[in-house]
Design a protein around this motif. Structure first.
Motif, mmCIF file in Angstrom:
data_model
loop_
_atom_site.group_PDB
_atom_site.id
_atom_site.type_symbol
_atom_site.label_atom_id
_atom_site.label_comp_id
_atom_site.label_asym_id
_atom_site.label_seq_id
_atom_site.Cartn_x
_atom_site.Cartn_y
_atom_site.Cartn_z
ATOM 1 N N SER A 32 62.021 5.718 8.242
ATOM 2 C CA SER A 32 61.032 4.790 8.780
ATOM 3 C C SER A 32 60.067 4.347 7.685
ATOM 4 O O SER A 32 59.800 5.081 6.740
ATOM 5 C CB SER A 32 60.243 5.489 9.899
ATOM 6 O OG SER A 32 59.145 4.711 10.293
ATOM 7 N N ASP A 34 57.008 3.942 8.428
ATOM 8 C CA ASP A 34 55.779 4.615 8.848
ATOM 9 C C ASP A 34 55.815 6.046 8.328
ATOM 10 O O ASP A 34 56.657 6.839 8.728
ATOM 11 C CB ASP A 34 55.665 4.607 10.364
ATOM 12 C CG ASP A 34 54.397 5.253 10.892
ATOM 13 O OD1 ASP A 34 53.665 5.922 10.110
ATOM 14 O OD2 ASP A 34 54.118 5.091 12.088
ATOM 15 N N ASP A 37 56.345 9.115 10.535
ATOM 16 C CA ASP A 37 57.660 9.337 11.147
ATOM 17 C C ASP A 37 58.604 10.131 10.254
ATOM 18 O O ASP A 37 59.738 10.402 10.640
ATOM 19 C CB ASP A 37 58.333 7.999 11.464
ATOM 20 C CG ASP A 37 57.685 7.272 12.623
ATOM 21 O OD1 ASP A 37 56.966 7.921 13.406
ATOM 22 O OD2 ASP A 37 57.881 6.049 12.727
ATOM 23 N N ASN A 38 58.171 10.482 9.040
ATOM 24 C CA ASN A 38 59.054 11.118 8.062
ATOM 25 C C ASN A 38 58.485 12.447 7.566
ATOM 26 O O ASN A 38 58.130 12.575 6.405
ATOM 27 C CB ASN A 38 59.268 10.177 6.864
ATOM 28 C CG ASN A 38 59.935 8.889 7.246
ATOM 29 O OD1 ASN A 38 60.913 8.895 7.970
ATOM 30 N ND2 ASN A 38 59.411 7.786 6.775
#
Length: 73
Positions: A32, A34, A37-38
């Motif tokens: 991602s 964002d 999200d990781n």
């Protein structure tokens, strides 16, 4: 059929201090844009457990993060 996955093709550096602070670059794909999200965790040979690598930047093919210290006792 729904399949979700990402791959890691390389990371650098491959050696860092157990006291933290090392900036790590993870190359791969399907992440991602964002950074929240990781999430990234680093495991050292299973012996010391895992520690968080605080994600600084992210794109679909690269993540940079700064490693926290490993809890050594």
């Amino acid at each position: 059929r729904f399949t979700v996955g990402s791959t890691v093709s390389s990371l650098s550096p491959q050696i860092g201090s157990i006291y933290g602070g090392t900036l790590i670059t993870v190359n791969g794909n399907n992440w991602s844009k964002d950074r929240l999200d990781n999430p990234v965790s680093i495991v050292f040979n299973g012996a010391l457990g895992a520690t968080t690598c605080n994600v600084l930047t992210t794109s679909v093919d690269k993540i940079t993060c700064r490693i926290q210290d490993f809890a050594v006792g």
